[in-house]
Design an enzyme around this catalytic site. Structure first.
Site, PDB file in Angstrom:
ATOM      1  N   SER A 184     -43.146  13.785  34.421  1.00  0.00           N
ATOM      2  CA  SER A 184     -43.536  14.654  33.306  1.00  0.00           C
ATOM      3  C   SER A 184     -43.137  16.098  33.595  1.00  0.00           C
ATOM      4  CB  SER A 184     -45.047  14.587  33.098  1.00  0.00           C
ATOM      5  OG  SER A 184     -45.415  13.285  32.717  1.00  0.00           O
ATOM      6  N   TYR A 230     -36.864  26.544  37.743  1.00  0.00           N
ATOM      7  CA  TYR A 230     -36.171  25.641  36.809  1.00  0.00           C
ATOM      8  C   TYR A 230     -34.907  26.263  36.221  1.00  0.00           C
ATOM      9  CZ  TYR A 230     -38.182  28.167  32.806  1.00  0.00           C
ATOM     10  OH  TYR A 230     -38.516  29.118  31.880  1.00  0.00           O
ATOM     11  N   TYR A 284     -31.306  23.097  32.346  1.00  0.00           N
ATOM     12  CA  TYR A 284     -32.649  22.846  31.808  1.00  0.00           C
ATOM     13  C   TYR A 284     -32.643  22.926  30.290  1.00  0.00           C
ATOM     14  CZ  TYR A 284     -33.330  27.870  31.042  1.00  0.00           C
ATOM     15  OH  TYR A 284     -33.216  29.154  30.586  1.00  0.00           O
ATOM     16  N   ASN A 292     -35.269  16.319  23.193  1.00  0.00           N
ATOM     17  CA  ASN A 292     -35.897  16.551  21.891  1.00  0.00           C
ATOM     18  C   ASN A 292     -35.349  15.585  20.850  1.00  0.00           C
ATOM     19  OD1 ASN A 292     -37.769  18.505  22.460  1.00  0.00           O
ATOM     20  ND2 ASN A 292     -36.357  20.211  22.106  1.00  0.00           N
ATOM     21  N   GLU A 416     -38.936   9.347  28.218  1.00  0.00           N
ATOM     22  CA  GLU A 416     -38.587  10.519  27.394  1.00  0.00           C
ATOM     23  C   GLU A 416     -39.845  11.299  26.970  1.00  0.00           C
ATOM     24  OE1 GLU A 416     -35.242  10.474  24.843  1.00  0.00           O
ATOM     25  OE2 GLU A 416     -34.280   8.820  25.887  1.00  0.00           O
ATOM     26  N   ASN A 420     -49.017  11.716  26.337  1.00  0.00           N
ATOM     27  CA  ASN A 420     -49.724  12.990  26.566  1.00  0.00           C
ATOM     28  C   ASN A 420     -48.780  14.172  26.397  1.00  0.00           C
ATOM     29  OD1 ASN A 420     -52.221  11.952  27.016  1.00  0.00           O
ATOM     30  ND2 ASN A 420     -52.236  12.260  29.243  1.00  0.00           N
TER      31      ASN A 420
HETATM   32  C1  LIG Z   1     -38.118   1.905  32.406  1.00  0.00           C
HETATM   33  C2  LIG Z   1     -37.939   3.362  32.615  1.00  0.00           C
HETATM   34  C3  LIG Z   1     -36.729   3.949  32.319  1.00  0.00           C
HETATM   35  C4  LIG Z   1     -36.535   5.309  32.529  1.00  0.00           C
HETATM   36  N1  LIG Z   1     -35.295   5.852  32.289  1.00  0.00           N
HETATM   37  C5  LIG Z   1     -35.059   7.130  32.666  1.00  0.00           C
HETATM   38  C6  LIG Z   1     -33.748   7.667  32.610  1.00  0.00           C
HETATM   39  O1  LIG Z   1     -32.795   7.001  32.206  1.00  0.00           O
HETATM   40  N2  LIG Z   1     -33.548   8.928  33.018  1.00  0.00           N
HETATM   41  C7  LIG Z   1     -34.569   9.702  33.479  1.00  0.00           C
HETATM   42  O2  LIG Z   1     -34.308  10.838  33.830  1.00  0.00           O
HETATM   43  N3  LIG Z   1     -35.817   9.218  33.557  1.00  0.00           N
HETATM   44  C8  LIG Z   1     -36.099   7.952  33.169  1.00  0.00           C
HETATM   45  N4  LIG Z   1     -37.363   7.445  33.267  1.00  0.00           N
HETATM   46  C9  LIG Z   1     -38.446   8.292  33.774  1.00  0.00           C
HETATM   47  C10 LIG Z   1     -39.466   8.669  32.721  1.00  0.00           C
HETATM   48  O3  LIG Z   1     -38.955   9.609  31.847  1.00  0.00           O
HETATM   49  C11 LIG Z   1     -40.736   9.135  33.424  1.00  0.00           C
HETATM   50  O4  LIG Z   1     -41.306   8.004  34.017  1.00  0.00           O
HETATM   51  C12 LIG Z   1     -41.692   9.818  32.510  1.00  0.00           C
HETATM   52  O5  LIG Z   1     -41.204  11.066  32.134  1.00  0.00           O
HETATM   53  C13 LIG Z   1     -43.071   9.962  33.111  1.00  0.00           C
HETATM   54  O6  LIG Z   1     -43.026  10.516  34.383  1.00  0.00           O
HETATM   55  P1  LIG Z   1     -43.823   9.829  35.598  1.00  0.00           P
HETATM   56  O7  LIG Z   1     -43.458   8.438  35.617  1.00  0.00           O
HETATM   57  O8  LIG Z   1     -43.564  10.640  36.798  1.00  0.00           O
HETATM   58  O9  LIG Z   1     -45.315   9.941  35.207  1.00  0.00           O
HETATM   59  P2  LIG Z   1     -46.304  11.150  35.539  1.00  0.00           P
HETATM   60  O10 LIG Z   1     -45.674  12.411  35.132  1.00  0.00           O
HETATM   61  O11 LIG Z   1     -46.777  11.008  36.923  1.00  0.00           O
HETATM   62  O12 LIG Z   1     -47.468  10.838  34.548  1.00  0.00           O
HETATM   63  C14 LIG Z   1     -48.525   9.934  34.841  1.00  0.00           C
HETATM   64  C15 LIG Z   1     -49.641  10.179  33.827  1.00  0.00           C
HETATM   65  O13 LIG Z   1     -50.077  11.523  33.898  1.00  0.00           O
HETATM   66  C16 LIG Z   1     -50.041  12.136  32.640  1.00  0.00           C
HETATM   67  N5  LIG Z   1     -49.698  13.536  32.740  1.00  0.00           N
HETATM   68  C17 LIG Z   1     -48.750  14.114  33.516  1.00  0.00           C
HETATM   69  N6  LIG Z   1     -48.711  15.432  33.281  1.00  0.00           N
HETATM   70  C18 LIG Z   1     -49.636  15.687  32.337  1.00  0.00           C
HETATM   71  C19 LIG Z   1     -50.088  16.873  31.659  1.00  0.00           C
HETATM   72  N7  LIG Z   1     -49.517  18.057  31.902  1.00  0.00           N
HETATM   73  N8  LIG Z   1     -51.063  16.758  30.755  1.00  0.00           N
HETATM   74  C20 LIG Z   1     -51.638  15.563  30.486  1.00  0.00           C
HETATM   75  N9  LIG Z   1     -51.262  14.425  31.075  1.00  0.00           N
HETATM   76  C21 LIG Z   1     -50.267  14.485  31.996  1.00  0.00           C
HETATM   77  C22 LIG Z   1     -48.952  11.369  31.903  1.00  0.00           C
HETATM   78  O14 LIG Z   1     -49.116  11.462  30.501  1.00  0.00           O
HETATM   79  C23 LIG Z   1     -49.169   9.972  32.412  1.00  0.00           C
HETATM   80  O15 LIG Z   1     -50.173   9.363  31.660  1.00  0.00           O
HETATM   81  C24 LIG Z   1     -37.599   6.100  33.023  1.00  0.00           C
HETATM   82  C25 LIG Z   1     -38.816   5.497  33.291  1.00  0.00           C
HETATM   83  C26 LIG Z   1     -38.999   4.158  33.112  1.00  0.00           C
HETATM   84  C27 LIG Z   1     -40.310   3.540  33.464  1.00  0.00           C
END
Ligand SMILES: Cc1cc2nc3c(=O)[nH]c(=O)nc-3n(C[C@H](O)[C@H](O)[C@H](O)COP(=O)(O)OP(=O)(O)OC[C@H]3O[C@@H](n4cnc5c(N)ncnc54)[C@H](O)[C@@H]3O)c2cc1C
Lengths: 436, 254
Positions: A184, A230, A284, A292, A416, A420
């Site tokens: 995130s 960033y 960035y 977006n 994407e 949240n």
């Molecule tokens: C199948 C799959 C394909 C993907 N493909 C790509 C890709 O091609 N390229 C790429 O770059 N990425 C990719 N991703 C990554 C994806 O974009 C991230 O998993 C996603 O952005 C969430 O990040 P995280 O997994 O680290 O979760 P975290 O950021 O650790 O989030 C965990 C929980 O905490 C909550 N949270 C975190 N921050 C906040 C906040 N500020 N306020 C409230 N709640 C919060 C989140 O909503 C979530 O519920 C992929 C992921 C998956 C699972």
């Protein structure tokens, strides 16, 4: 309230709209929120004079392609969906056919061997594919809305000439932003770039990268000057096979199993300076812009999924299964649930298509895209879950596709930008509008 | 020879996957807000015309033709996206229906005007299932005809058509000009690719009306009543082959 009208007055004047504007439907005060679209609006005309049409109306071309894609998905993909899910792998012939059909080059102009269509066409295709297989859909989505768009928008002429014809005909692309330390909080990424004599050297790694098994082309975000935080993030193009590039692990997942998701390592990967995408220190901005609009694609994947899950179950309850001497779809308890689900699907689709059209019209669509993705993934989750129940035991077994739609739906609330994060985006816009 | 001028007449019909429903007044099948698409046999015709060209048979032009409501334009675009060079649309009113003879007469005029030397039609359209237009057209033109083709080969002005008949295949040979009607095994129609859909946008689509052709298309048939087929009654399960034979005997079928 007074301040809202004050805020909106200049917009109303600028757009020459005589209808009263209500906050929920108007553009937020124009220059305050930048329209982070990464592709130029197709229509440079003033749309305020065009009589409004139903949001679900498609152009003749869009309708024709929806039809063609739907047929292709039914005939060529559907028979393979279950097997690909069980094998957790994309059938290479499917990838080949996607290229043949022009589905991997929706917005790439004809001069580079693409279809030269508009953004909404891509959205239509992503939705149609997801109705049959959300895994195939996300492959097309990432390739088109993130990868192709990035090159179209920021690639030098040389990069476009070199890569667009390949991306249009045989080379799958990946978008590499997320890392173990940055999901995130995407811009906390730790992958580093350093300048070398002939270009750059990249060190670090990425996580959860869609398409990475099939892809030969990677857009990699790395920080060229961590002191800038960033604002040091820069985008690069990397080919698979470059020394130091390796796929460390292919993830096993809950859903969209046929779509590959991998961990990637960069160990002193040397790339030539021509492979800088756009300008240094602007990565960035590119990432925000791409995500977006890419979000609208994910939203379309989710509405497609919801439609697919609904139709699959509707076919069963209204034709096949009888209990207590009646088709189970004749019980009012079932009918009301299905009517509710259908209404929600159509509401989500209205958000999706509205966001797509606003983007095309060059309007600010950021909040619309966030709402579309948030709601579409919620609806997809709800409907696909209910659809399993509507089908009873037949919904639960791995013979049909009901349980697969259910598993696949979860990803919509994660990639994407998690739900949240969408809520945060929406709330930020709201607060900006309503702060006096 | 300067190359074949192929005419492919196509029709917009209720989509094959839709279950047709008879309207309340029992005068016709319900068509309002029902998905329509190109008659599946006509897809085969377009595909075959395009394949002839791809097989290097000299083809100078493939013209798709449809007489139908304004929406018939959609299937003409599809035909052009599949590879037809241009389209002709004779616009009919929403409920206006032509009978096979009327269509054949109209096509005769089109053939004359377009100087076509090969007409490829579907063997039937899945709405009326009349299966007459191709034959009537050949009769009106005085051309050879080969119906229900499962294979078409053209060398010079000699055409070889294979058709599947009871108990085997029949091979017909004829000279151009001729009329061919298509059957399911002829080919597998392609899906219009995205780039070709965009190209189709730029291909000419001529709009005409019946008046432009001066043909007598007065309908000769009157539909008295349209009804759904009687619902099938559930069958019975038999234990084994002997059981089946006994049952068939009981029913007088053996
Ligand atoms: C199948 C799959 C394909 C993907 N493909 C790509 C890709 O091609 N390229 C790429 O770059 N990425 C990719 N991703 C990554 C994806 O974009 C991230 O998993 C996603 O952005 C969430 O990040 P995280 O997994 O680290 O979760 P975290 O950021 O650790 O989030 C965990 C929980 O905490 C909550 N949270 C975190 N921050 C906040 C906040 N500020 N306020 C409230 N709640 C919060 C989140 O909503 C979530 O519920 C992929 C992921 C998956 C699972």
């Amino acid at each position: 309230m007074a301040s809202v009208t004050k805020l909106l007055r200049p917009v109303a004047r600028a757009a020459k709209v005589s209808r009263p504007l209500r906050p929920a439907f108007s553009k937020p005060a124009a220059p305050q929120i930048r329209c982070l679209s990464s592709t130029a609006p197709r229509r440079e005309i003033d749309i305020s004079e065009i009589p409004p049409t139903p949001i679900t109306h498609l152009s003749e071309t869009e309708a024709l392609m929806a039809d063609s894609v739907s047929k292709f998905a039914q005939d060529a993909i559907l028979p393979k969906v279950r097997d690909m899910d069980e094998a957790e792998a994309m059938d290479p012939t499917v990838v080949e056919q996607l290229f043949e059909q022009g589905l991997m080059s929706v917005e790439i102009p004809e001069e580079y061997g693409g279809a030269g269509m508009n953004f909404t066409s891509a959205i239509v295709a992503i939705e149609e594919l997801a109705r049959v297989d959300p895994s195939v859909s996300v492959m097309v989505d990432v390739h088109n809305t993130l990868v192709n768009t990035a090159i179209l928008k920021w690639g030098s002429e040389a990069l476009k000439k070199k890569y667009l014809p390949k991306l249009a005909t045989n080379t799958v692309g990946s978008f590499c932003l997320s890392e173990p330390v940055s999901g995130s909080d995407a811009f906390a990424l730790a992958t580093k770039a350093t300048r070398t004599e002939n270009g750059y050297k990249i060190n670090g790694g990425k996580m959860w990268i869609t398409n990475s098994m099939e892809a030969d082309f990677f857009i990699v975000f790395a920080n060229l000057d961590p002191a800038k935080k960033y604002k040091g993030i820069t985008a690069f193009i990397m080919e698979k096979g470059t020394p130091g590039f390796s796929i460390a692990k292919k993830e096993k997942k809950l859903g969209i199993k046929a779509s590959s998701t991998c961990v990637i390592n960069f160990d002193d990967v040397e790339i030539p300076k021509e492979n800088l995408l756009g300008n240094e220190f602007e990565g960035y901005k590119y990432a925000i812009g791409l995500l977006n609009e890419g979000r609208i694609g994910i939203a379309a994947q989710m509405t497609g999924l919801a439609l697919g899950a609904f139709e699959n179950a509707a076919g069963y309850v209204w034709n096949d299964r009888k209990q207590f001497g009646k088709l189970i779809g004749e019980f009012q308890g079932m009918q009301h649930q299905m009517a509710q689900a259908w209404t929600e699907i159509q509401a989500a689709r209205a958000l999706v298509f509205n966001a797509a059209r606003k983007k095309e019209a060059g309007e600010d669509f950021v909040m619309d895209a966030a709402m579309a993705k948030l709601y579409a993934s919620q609806v997809a989750g709800r409907v696909s879950s209910q659809a399993v129940e509507w089908m009873g035991g037949m919904g639960f077994v791995r013979e049909g596709l009901a349980e697969k739609y259910f598993r696949d739906s979860k990803i919509g609330a994660i990639y994407e930008g998690t739900s949240n994060i969408q809520l945060t985006t929406i709330a930020k816009h709201l607060q900006k509008t309503y702060t006096k | 020879m300067s190359g074949l001028r192929i005419l492919v007449p196509i029709k917009r019909v209720v989509d094959y996957a839709v279950k047709p429903r008879v309207n309340r007044a029992q005068t016709a099948v319900e068509t309002a807000s029902v998905k329509h698409s190109m008659n599946p046999f006509d897809e085969l015709s377009i595909e075959e015309a395009v394949r002839l060209r791809e097989r290097k048979v000299p083809v100078s032009e493939i013209v798709a033709f449809s007489a139908g409501p304004p929406k018939a334009q959609d299937i003409l675009r599809t035909a052009m996206a599949m590879g037809a060079d241009r389209g002709i649309h004779v616009q009919l009113a929403e409920k206006e229906e032509l009978e096979p003879l009327g269509v054949a007469k109209l096509l005769q005029k089109v053939v004359e005007k377009e100087k076509s030397d090969l007409v490829i039609l579907g063997k039937q359209s899945i709405d009326d299932d009349a299966g007459q237009t191709g034959q009537m057209l050949a009769g009106l033109l005085g051309w050879s005809q080969a119906t229900q083709a499962s294979q078409v080969k053209i060398e010079g002005d000699s055409v070889t058509v294979t058709r599947e008949v009871d108990g085997g295949v029949e091979t017909l040979k004829a000279k151009l000009p001729m009329v061919i009607t298509t059957d399911l095994r002829l080919n597998e129609p392609r899906y219009a690719s995205l780039p070709n859909i965009m190209k189709a946008k730029k291909k000419p689509l001529e709009k005409k009306t019946l008046k432009d052709f001066e043909v007598d298309i007065t309908n000769r048939l009157k539909t008295l009543k349209v009804t759904e087929p009687p619902a099938r009654k559930g069958g019975v399960k038999v234990e084994d082959v002997d059981g089946m034979i006994a049952k068939l005997k009981e029913l007088g079928a053996l």
